[in-house]
Scaffold this motif. Sequence first.
Motif, short mmCIF file in Angstrom:
data_model
loop_
_atom_site.label_atom_id
_atom_site.label_comp_id
_atom_site.label_asym_id
_atom_site.label_seq_id
_atom_site.Cartn_x
_atom_site.Cartn_y
_atom_site.Cartn_z
N TYR A 304 0.85 -1.20 0.00
CA TYR A 304 0.00 0.00 0.00
C TYR A 304 0.89 1.25 0.00
O TYR A 304 2.00 1.23 0.53
N PRO A 305 0.37 2.36 -0.52
CA PRO A 305 1.04 3.63 -0.23
C PRO A 305 0.98 3.87 1.28
O PRO A 305 -0.09 3.70 1.89
N PRO A 306 2.07 4.22 1.93
CA PRO A 306 2.06 4.35 3.39
C PRO A 306 1.32 5.56 3.91
O PRO A 306 1.01 5.65 5.11
N GLY A 307 1.05 6.54 3.04
CA GLY A 307 0.32 7.72 3.48
C GLY A 307 1.11 8.54 4.49
O GLY A 307 2.34 8.54 4.53
N SER A 308 0.39 9.23 5.35
CA SER A 308 1.01 10.21 6.25
C SER A 308 2.02 9.66 7.25
O SER A 308 2.92 10.41 7.68
N PRO A 309 1.96 8.39 7.71
CA PRO A 309 3.04 7.91 8.57
C PRO A 309 4.41 8.05 7.94
O PRO A 309 5.42 8.17 8.65
N PHE A 310 4.46 8.09 6.61
CA PHE A 310 5.74 8.25 5.91
C PHE A 310 6.32 9.65 6.13
O PHE A 310 7.53 9.86 5.97
N LYS A 311 5.48 10.61 6.51
CA LYS A 311 5.96 11.96 6.81
C LYS A 311 6.99 11.95 7.93
O LYS A 311 7.89 12.79 7.98
N LEU A 312 6.84 10.98 8.85
CA LEU A 312 7.78 10.89 9.97
C LEU A 312 9.19 10.61 9.47
O LEU A 312 10.17 11.17 9.99
N ILE A 313 9.31 9.76 8.47
CA ILE A 313 10.63 9.45 7.90
C ILE A 313 11.20 10.67 7.21
O ILE A 313 12.39 11.00 7.36
N ASN A 314 10.35 11.37 6.45
CA ASN A 314 10.84 12.58 5.79
C ASN A 314 11.27 13.64 6.80
O ASN A 314 12.25 14.36 6.59
N ILE A 360 3.35 17.50 12.57
CA ILE A 360 3.03 16.08 12.76
C ILE A 360 1.63 15.94 13.35
O ILE A 360 0.83 15.10 12.90
N THR A 361 1.32 16.76 14.33
CA THR A 361 0.04 16.65 15.01
C THR A 361 -1.12 16.88 14.06
O THR A 361 -2.12 16.15 14.08
N ARG A 362 -1.00 17.88 13.19
CA ARG A 362 -2.06 18.18 12.22
C ARG A 362 -1.91 17.35 10.94
O ARG A 362 -2.79 17.37 10.10
N SER A 363 -0.77 16.68 10.77
CA SER A 363 -0.47 15.94 9.54
C SER A 363 -0.49 16.89 8.34
O SER A 363 -1.17 16.65 7.34
N CYS A 364 0.29 17.95 8.44
CA CYS A 364 0.26 19.03 7.45
C CYS A 364 1.05 18.65 6.19
O CYS A 364 2.27 18.43 6.24
N ASN A 365 0.36 18.59 5.07
CA ASN A 365 1.01 18.28 3.79
C ASN A 365 2.02 19.34 3.39
O ASN A 365 3.08 19.06 2.84
N ALA A 366 1.68 20.61 3.65
CA ALA A 366 2.57 21.70 3.25
C ALA A 366 3.90 21.62 3.99
O ALA A 366 4.97 21.84 3.42
N TYR A 367 3.85 21.31 5.28
CA TYR A 367 5.07 21.26 6.08
C TYR A 367 6.03 20.20 5.53
O TYR A 367 7.22 20.47 5.31
N PHE A 368 5.53 19.02 5.28
CA PHE A 368 6.43 17.92 4.90
C PHE A 368 6.78 17.96 3.41
O PHE A 368 7.84 17.45 3.02
N SER A 369 5.96 18.58 2.60
CA SER A 369 6.34 18.80 1.20
C SER A 369 7.50 19.78 1.14
O SER A 369 8.44 19.61 0.35
N ASN A 370 7.42 20.81 1.97
CA ASN A 370 8.50 21.79 2.04
C ASN A 370 9.80 21.13 2.53
O ASN A 370 10.88 21.36 1.97
N ALA A 371 9.70 20.28 3.56
CA ALA A 371 10.88 19.60 4.09
C ALA A 371 11.48 18.65 3.05
O ALA A 371 12.70 18.59 2.88
N TYR A 372 10.62 17.95 2.33
CA TYR A 372 11.08 17.01 1.30
C TYR A 372 11.84 17.74 0.19
O TYR A 372 12.92 17.31 -0.23
N ARG A 373 11.28 18.85 -0.27
CA ARG A 373 11.96 19.62 -1.32
C ARG A 373 13.33 20.10 -0.86
O ARG A 373 14.30 20.07 -1.63
N LYS A 374 13.41 20.51 0.39
CA LYS A 374 14.70 20.98 0.90
C LYS A 374 15.75 19.86 0.91
O LYS A 374 16.94 20.11 0.68
N ILE A 375 15.31 18.65 1.20
CA ILE A 375 16.25 17.51 1.17
C ILE A 375 16.78 17.31 -0.24
O ILE A 375 18.00 17.22 -0.46
N ILE A 376 15.88 17.24 -1.22
CA ILE A 376 16.28 16.97 -2.60
C ILE A 376 17.10 18.13 -3.16
O ILE A 376 18.13 17.92 -3.84
N GLU A 377 16.68 19.36 -2.86
CA GLU A 377 17.31 20.53 -3.47
C GLU A 377 18.57 20.99 -2.74
O GLU A 377 19.22 21.94 -3.15
#
Length: 626
Positions: A304-314, A360-377
């Motif tokens: 399955y796609p892991p969904g928001s729990p995967f945000k913890l790894i990011n 994490i508490t709100r499971s914010c997509n914007a927060y972890f998308s921003n963090a992910y981009r910073k890792i890649i970039e």
Amino acid sequence: MRRVFLSAFVIFIALIMLSRLLYLQLLDEEISYSFLDDNAIDAKYHYPERGYIYDRKGKLIVSNAPAYDIMVIPRKVTKLDTLEFCQLLDITQEEFEHKMQKAITYSPRLPSVIVQQLSKKEYAAIQEKMRKYPGFYVQKRMLREYQTKSGANVLGYISEVNEWEAGNKKGYQQGELIGRSGVEKVYENELRGKKGVNYIQKDIYNRVMGPFKNGRYDTLPTPGKDLKITIDKELEAYGEQLMVNKRGGIVAIEPKTGEILALVSAPYYDPALLVGRKRSKNYNKLALDTIAKPLYDRGLLAEYPPGSPFKLINGLIALEEGVINEKTKVTCYHGYHYGRNGFMACHCPSGTVNNLKSGITRSCNAYFSNAYRKIIEKYPTPAEGMQVWSDYVKSFGLGNYLHNDLATGKRGYIPDSSFYNRSYGRNRWFATNTISNAIGQGEVLTTPIQLANVAAIIANRGFYYTPHIIKEIDNQPITDENFTKPKYTNIAPENYEKIIEGMFEVYNNSEIGTARRTRIAGINIGGKTGTAENFAIIEGKRYQLKDHSIFIAFAPIENPQIVVAVFVENGYWGSTYAAPIASLMIEKFIRGEISRTDLEKRMLNSSLQDEYDKALNPEQLSDKKE
């Protein structure tokens, strides 16, 4: 001279023959030829009792019960009344002829099964009449007897060896039983034991004279070894109850050892269905159910796609890479805008400012998308950044087999730079092309046991023990380093504490915690809800079905005893089904009883069957995508 040489040669040959004869008669302890090639010798095999299986607390799960097979040695069969014989055995003449031909093809001199697994009552009815049929005899054996109706996918089942196995597997003959799945398959060598044999001498009138060579070559059966497995019998049964009328998987692990406490796959079946004369009929019924797939172990095989729990790894990778810290803030405008027209919706009210904990508490997509981009970039090219990210993720045991002692499993999938180079072309893609990975969608796939292992890593602050099912063999604890040596991720322990703070708030923040309605008084739980998009191709069209409900958790935070991962197919949001089920499993394990009986009753009585039925009827799907 010639006469002396000839005499010496004759004496030499005579001495060789005499020494060989003495060796065969007096010294050779092994079977120097096949006794069964001799019509005057019969072999009667005695099958050992298969080893018992106990749960982690020593409660018996699998034992044995006697059953009886009707065996045949084709070359010893004389003319018989097949109609009378078939009526006695309650089989058709067609079945009998098919079995006889199969036995002859296998071996005219070795025993084969004609009718298997008669009960005590059935055996008693025919016992006295069997002497009328030379070449046929009754073979007693032990079949599995279950002291539980749960855990069929864990325990597995046994069945008769096939023709190939009888010819190619050393030590197996047609009619013997072998483990086919689960613990029965993985620990077949330990459980099966070793069969014994008696060789019987007969005269020219086929009368028994006694043991061949006074029983010199006879052997006693050696019982199989008993196993203690890591499963908690009561917790496994409770998990199956919670998943009635639902599809998915629950995996619970003790993080400090990697021992699997529960491995639930739903829908499930009673393991006793695959024992006895009705085994084949029941197996076919289960195997042919291609809709519910009760034989399909969703805890180990479903990707399955892991969904928001995967945000913890990011979040952990971003902390380790230094592109964020626990105070880094991101403003969410009801989602995340990227590229020219890209938008990833979020449940945060527009203008919400989140730091790592509230993200994490709100499971914010914007927060972890921003963090992910910073890792890649952070790196000169997206390909370099992606490879760094992929290596971090794989250190959590994702995208690969966990090398456990389970009979089956899937790898899941974690993309790397080569994947996107193939998809888009080298140097023709950016972080935004892969942004769905930020929230556990996109190309990322995980199995429930892999996500449970991720929860164990977080609970342990950076390491895990390979999840495993065996605890003791013949009262001896396991010492295999694969299960006793910790494996470490590439993330520093202090970064896990920052993530755990947010996971604690998922349960305990009474205003924004996504699992706040499933709190358990007196138990500090860290968790993360998840919702994964769910699509199906029906009649060539792509339909969006109800999302999968996902949740991972561990407790107590201060001294973790259990981690749980729950996937409920078509279960709406993570807080709807997966989070309540996880919290109930945690309380059941830690306390042995449930305080939130209202929550328990709701989960036990809830059903998602309507959603599964809709997936079979495209007209009922309102939110379809062509």
